[in-house]
Motif scaffolding. Structure first.
Motif, PDB file in Angstrom:
ATOM      1  N   GLN A  36       1.300  -7.946   1.955  1.00  0.00           N
ATOM      2  CA  GLN A  36       2.828  -7.925   1.810  1.00  0.00           C
ATOM      3  C   GLN A  36       3.183  -8.565   0.665  1.00  0.00           C
ATOM      4  OE1 GLN A  36       2.666 -11.514   4.741  1.00  0.00           O
ATOM      5  NE2 GLN A  36       3.025 -10.125   6.381  1.00  0.00           N
ATOM      6  N   ARG A  37       2.545  -9.087  -0.274  1.00  0.00           N
ATOM      7  CA  ARG A  37       3.190  -9.552  -1.590  1.00  0.00           C
ATOM      8  C   ARG A  37       3.284  -8.234  -2.537  1.00  0.00           C
ATOM      9  NH1 ARG A  37      -0.147 -11.421  -6.181  1.00  0.00           N
ATOM     10  NH2 ARG A  37      -1.735 -11.855  -4.585  1.00  0.00           N
ATOM     11  N   GLN A  38       2.273  -7.360  -2.590  1.00  0.00           N
ATOM     12  CA  GLN A  38       2.408  -6.079  -3.325  1.00  0.00           C
ATOM     13  C   GLN A  38       3.424  -5.181  -2.927  1.00  0.00           C
ATOM     14  OE1 GLN A  38       1.418  -2.634  -2.674  1.00  0.00           O
ATOM     15  NE2 GLN A  38       0.935  -2.991  -0.369  1.00  0.00           N
ATOM     16  N   GLN A  39       3.755  -5.303  -1.643  1.00  0.00           N
ATOM     17  CA  GLN A  39       4.812  -4.181  -1.180  1.00  0.00           C
ATOM     18  C   GLN A  39       6.074  -4.616  -1.886  1.00  0.00           C
ATOM     19  OE1 GLN A  39       5.351  -3.945   3.102  1.00  0.00           O
ATOM     20  NE2 GLN A  39       4.449  -1.908   3.006  1.00  0.00           N
ATOM     21  N   GLN A  40       6.443  -5.929  -2.270  1.00  0.00           N
ATOM     22  CA  GLN A  40       7.690  -6.496  -2.769  1.00  0.00           C
ATOM     23  C   GLN A  40       7.860  -6.306  -4.301  1.00  0.00           C
ATOM     24  OE1 GLN A  40       9.284 -10.031  -0.692  1.00  0.00           O
ATOM     25  NE2 GLN A  40       7.503  -9.558   0.539  1.00  0.00           N
ATOM     26  N   LEU A  41       6.408  -6.194  -4.948  1.00  0.00           N
ATOM     27  CA  LEU A  41       6.501  -6.156  -6.384  1.00  0.00           C
ATOM     28  C   LEU A  41       6.758  -4.662  -6.833  1.00  0.00           C
ATOM     29  CD1 LEU A  41       3.151  -7.983  -6.967  1.00  0.00           C
ATOM     30  CD2 LEU A  41       5.401  -8.717  -7.641  1.00  0.00           C
ATOM     31  N   VAL A  81     -10.333   2.297  -1.061  1.00  0.00           N
ATOM     32  CA  VAL A  81      -9.680   2.847   0.090  1.00  0.00           C
ATOM     33  C   VAL A  81      -8.715   3.843  -0.619  1.00  0.00           C
ATOM     34  CG1 VAL A  81      -7.950   1.180   0.448  1.00  0.00           C
ATOM     35  CG2 VAL A  81      -8.790   2.808   2.316  1.00  0.00           C
ATOM     36  N   ILE A  82      -7.901   3.370  -1.830  1.00  0.00           N
ATOM     37  CA  ILE A  82      -7.091   4.076  -2.340  1.00  0.00           C
ATOM     38  C   ILE A  82      -7.453   5.349  -3.106  1.00  0.00           C
ATOM     39  CG2 ILE A  82      -5.110   3.838  -4.201  1.00  0.00           C
ATOM     40  CD1 ILE A  82      -5.136   0.955  -3.935  1.00  0.00           C
ATOM     41  N   GLY A  83      -6.675   6.355  -2.568  1.00  0.00           N
ATOM     42  CA  GLY A  83      -7.064   7.780  -3.275  1.00  0.00           C
ATOM     43  C   GLY A  83      -6.284   8.166  -4.331  1.00  0.00           C
ATOM     44  N   PRO A  84      -6.686   9.317  -5.271  1.00  0.00           N
ATOM     45  CA  PRO A  84      -6.140   9.705  -6.250  1.00  0.00           C
ATOM     46  C   PRO A  84      -4.672  10.023  -6.236  1.00  0.00           C
ATOM     47  CG  PRO A  84      -8.311  10.837  -6.009  1.00  0.00           C
ATOM     48  CD  PRO A  84      -7.661   9.867  -4.585  1.00  0.00           C
ATOM     49  N   ASN A  85      -4.068  10.388  -7.475  1.00  0.00           N
ATOM     50  CA  ASN A  85      -2.746  10.586  -7.459  1.00  0.00           C
ATOM     51  C   ASN A  85      -1.783   9.771  -6.924  1.00  0.00           C
ATOM     52  OD1 ASN A  85      -3.098  13.193  -8.801  1.00  0.00           O
ATOM     53  ND2 ASN A  85      -4.369  13.695  -6.832  1.00  0.00           N
ATOM     54  N   THR A  86      -1.868   8.547  -6.740  1.00  0.00           N
ATOM     55  CA  THR A  86      -1.089   7.588  -6.235  1.00  0.00           C
ATOM     56  C   THR A  86      -1.075   6.523  -7.266  1.00  0.00           C
ATOM     57  OG1 THR A  86      -2.780   6.494  -4.685  1.00  0.00           O
ATOM     58  CG2 THR A  86      -1.372   8.265  -3.870  1.00  0.00           C
ATOM     59  N   PRO A 113       3.603   9.286  -2.987  1.00  0.00           N
ATOM     60  CA  PRO A 113       2.630   8.821  -4.355  1.00  0.00           C
ATOM     61  C   PRO A 113       2.464   7.338  -4.470  1.00  0.00           C
ATOM     62  CG  PRO A 113       5.032   9.440  -5.021  1.00  0.00           C
ATOM     63  CD  PRO A 113       4.954   9.693  -3.484  1.00  0.00           C
ATOM     64  N   ASP A 114       2.013   6.783  -3.549  1.00  0.00           N
ATOM     65  CA  ASP A 114       1.772   5.404  -3.534  1.00  0.00           C
ATOM     66  C   ASP A 114       0.742   4.759  -3.007  1.00  0.00           C
ATOM     67  OD1 ASP A 114       3.091   2.525  -4.838  1.00  0.00           O
ATOM     68  OD2 ASP A 114       2.657   2.398  -2.762  1.00  0.00           O
ATOM     69  N   GLY A 115      -0.285   3.955  -3.526  1.00  0.00           N
ATOM     70  CA  GLY A 115      -1.479   3.290  -2.818  1.00  0.00           C
ATOM     71  C   GLY A 115      -0.895   2.626  -1.617  1.00  0.00           C
ATOM     72  N   ASP A 116       0.118   2.128  -1.267  1.00  0.00           N
ATOM     73  CA  ASP A 116       0.242   1.399  -0.060  1.00  0.00           C
ATOM     74  C   ASP A 116       0.059   2.240   1.004  1.00  0.00           C
ATOM     75  OD1 ASP A 116       2.263  -0.860   1.073  1.00  0.00           O
ATOM     76  OD2 ASP A 116       2.514   0.738   2.131  1.00  0.00           O
ATOM     77  N   MET A 132      -3.398  -5.173  -5.980  1.00  0.00           N
ATOM     78  CA  MET A 132      -3.889  -3.943  -5.033  1.00  0.00           C
ATOM     79  C   MET A 132      -5.325  -3.751  -5.082  1.00  0.00           C
ATOM     80  SD  MET A 132      -1.014  -1.073  -5.709  1.00  0.00           S
ATOM     81  CE  MET A 132      -0.950   0.078  -4.131  1.00  0.00           C
ATOM     82  N   ARG A 133      -5.767  -4.467  -6.507  1.00  0.00           N
ATOM     83  CA  ARG A 133      -7.189  -4.007  -6.620  1.00  0.00           C
ATOM     84  C   ARG A 133      -7.837  -5.352  -5.994  1.00  0.00           C
ATOM     85  NH1 ARG A 133      -7.016  -5.729 -11.874  1.00  0.00           N
ATOM     86  NH2 ARG A 133      -6.216  -3.583 -12.268  1.00  0.00           N
TER      87      ARG A 133
END
Length: 613
Positions: free
Chosen positions: A538-543, A395-400, A506-509, A553-554
């Motif tokens: 939630q965990r990746q948001q704080q890292l 789902v994550i797009g390029p340039n992020t 510019p972030d995959g979030d 994220m993977r």
């Protein structure tokens, strides 16, 4: 004597008049007004309205960001992406734990004049941004952008929203909360429960466009029709879903062009040098038409009726840019080509609460995965998108941050044999001999896919029809305008729908939020809600950005592939084309407003088309 004197005087007067003619001509030339500069182009999806708290679609966000200003902004031409002050005097002060952000505004910024202000000039102050943020938490406005603010836990604000939802009483804007405070007339502070290193990006997003409380209270439920901001533009004319006209905001402060393009881009370097130091906006007026069909939108550009074409329609890619190179006839005319991979994913979703395609049991997961395996992406990219995209692996797009070019998954796999085997294994077989698969309980299996009437949508559903026919799965299509489908989708009324999602930072979030449970009815169109995914999100948001966050994220992406609430088709490659008289145009993936940074070379326009601007 009198006769001689008269003749002499007449002769002298004629001489004086003749001598004055060149001066008079020069003065007339100097006093001749400059031709009005008008930026004209067409968009392919109708706007939904003009309220930053209520719009989320790309085109509405473009037009609102021209009228409403954010505390921060992304530099228009800078590469890599660069965050800079917008209405603030400097970048914010951010605490070491990322939980406190302090913003100081530039004094003297004025809103567009409006009757809501009672005939007085209205200055932008700190309280306006506090009010703007609170509006996203007010249940009345059903903000589709709430998911971008809610997770960090602005102290006291989630609780204030919960109270309004519980009591059904109007949201209390005057209730003081710990997380939003005006420290003085021009300074406001935001405090959060969770420290997110990237939360600062949200203050450059159009959702933060400052609105004045008097305006919202004056217009009430009609606020979507009455934009009043501090930006360089004001809405001058509007025919819903047809035409929008914007003119300069006479109250806009002095801002001068000082954009820094990449050193390796000779075109932009030359154009930026030409524009440097000039007061913006550079054009006087912006006229936007809504043209949903690809052919008339492309022909309006070829005919010189549009100064640029926003995304060359794939139908004409082979003519406009054979082998992804600008066609010789267009190059000869001086047409400019801007090609880029957008921070974008185009996907179809399955409504996870729908009795046919939703659910988390093995049979429902198998159905969605089988449907995904039956989608021939290579054929879609070749025939429908004319090669202007790459298969989506996640789902994550390029340039992020979070996008991995080497990431591979079952998301892009096309395997009809495997799809049929999955369906057979889980009981989706023909039980009455009519040739079509049924549900395990024997009732008919029929998919219902929402779509639009434009030519590309028609071509995409033709592919869906062929793909599902090959699996013996019935599918029917419901057609509506994009804004109507978007509204129905957020209300949970659609089984399946296809749409593109573009990141605003510019972030995959921005992409992972599509699967976060609490974002249902906002970014999470599928209404996917899986405890394991929510915890990782939630965990990746704080890292901080780095290998650990990348791994999280993977892992989140792999869960979305496994449960398949979204079938990601492609990450699209876009090409914009601009007329030779359009100066300074470029595509910024994360800055929606660009009108004030472009200019019209009126002499070249007249030379090329025989018309002034």
């Amino acid at each position: 004597m009198n006769a001689v004197t008269f003749e002499t005087l007449r002769h002298r007067l004629v001489c004086v008049l003749l001598a004055c003619l060149p001066l008079a001509a020069a003065q007339a030339q100097q006093s001749k007004p400059e031709p009005r500069k008008v930026l004209r182009y067409a968009i392919r999806v109708a706007e939904t309205g003009f309220d930053p708290a209520q719009v989320s679609d790309l085109y509405s966000r473009i037009v609102t960001s021209g009228m409403f200003e954010t505390p921060l902004q992304f530099a228009y031409l800078a590469r890599p992406t660069q965050l800079r002050p917008g209405t603030t005097a400097a970048m914010p002060e951010i605490s070491a734990d990322f939980k406190t952000l302090t913003f100081r505004l530039k004094p003297g910024i004025l809103f567009v004049d409006d009757e809501a202000f009672g005939g007085k000039k209205r200055e932008l102050i700190a309280a306006d941004y506090i009010y703007t943020i609170k509006r996203h938490f007010d249940p009345r406005w059903k903000s589709p952008n709430l998911y971008q603010l809610e997770p960090v836990g602005i102290l006291g604000l989630n609780e204030l929203r919960a109270e309004a939802l519980k009591t059904k009483k109007p949201f209390d804007y005057d209730h003081p909360i710990e997380g939003l405070k005006a420290l003085d007339r021009y300074t406001f502070q935001v405090r959060t429960r969770i420290g997110n290193p990237r939360f600062v990006y949200q203050f450059a997003d159009p959702l933060m466009g400052a609105v004045a409380r008097e305006v919202v209270e004056h217009y009430g439920d009609k606020i979507m029709q009455h934009p009043v901001g501090t930006g360089p533009w004001r809405l001058a004319e509007w025919r819903r879903s047809s035409r929008m006209v914007f003119e300069k905001n006479p109250n806009y402060r002095e801002v001068f062009y000082d954009e820094q393009p990449p050193a390796d881009d000779a075109r932009l370097q030359a154009q930026a040098a030409k524009l440097k130091g000039r007061r913006i906006p550079l054009v006087d007026r912006v006229e936007i038409s809504v043209i949903e069909q690809n052919q008339p939108r492309w022909l309006s550009f070829l005919g010189g009726e549009a100064d640029f074409v926003d995304e060359v329609p794939p139908d004409f890619a082979s003519v406009a840019m054979p082998h992804n190179q600008l066609a010789p006839n267009l190059a000869k005319q001086g047409v400019q080509m801007i090609r880029y991979a957008r921070a974008d994913s185009w996907m179809s979703y399955f409504a996870m609460e729908h009795p046919v395609v939703g659910g988390y049991t093995p049979d429902k997961v198998a159905l969605r995965r089988a449907i995904s395996l039956g989608v021939d992406l290579d054929r879609e990219i070749t025939l429908v998108r004319r090669g202007q995209g790459v298969p989506g692996q996640g789902v994550i797009g390029p340039n992020t941050f979070g996008y991995e070019p080497g990431f591979k998954s079952e998301m892009s796999e096309f395997n009809r044999a495997k799809a049929r085997a999955l369906l057979d294994m889980h009981g989706y077989v023909d039980k009455n001999g009519d040739g079509w698969r049924d549900l395990p309980d024997g009732s008919p299996l029929e998919l219902e896919y929402a779509t639009q009437s434009d030519s590309q949508s028609r071509a995409l559903i033709e592919q869906w029809q062929k793909n599902m026919d090959a699996l013996n799965i019935r599918i029917k299509f419901t057609i509506a305008q994009w804004p109507e489908n978007n509204k129905a989708s957020r209300a949970g009324k659609l089984m399946m729908w296809g749409f593109g999602w573009s990141a605003s930072t510019p972030d995959g979030d921005d992409f992972l939020g599509l699967g976060y449970g609490p974002n249902a009815a906002q970014s999470n169109h599928a209404r996917f809600n899986l405890k394991a995914f929510n915890e990782i999100y939630q965990r990746q948001q704080q890292l901080p950005d780095g290998p650990e966050r990348q791994a999280a994220m993977r892992e989140a992406q792999r869960l979305l592939v496994a449960y398949m609430p979204y079938k990601v088709h492609v990450h699209r490659i876009f090409t914009d084309m601009a007329q030779p008289w359009l100066v300074g145009y470029n595509r910024n993936l994360f800055r929606r407003d660009f009108w004030q940074f472009v200019d019209i070379d009126t002499e070249l326009l007249a030379k090329k088309t025989g018309k002034g601007s």
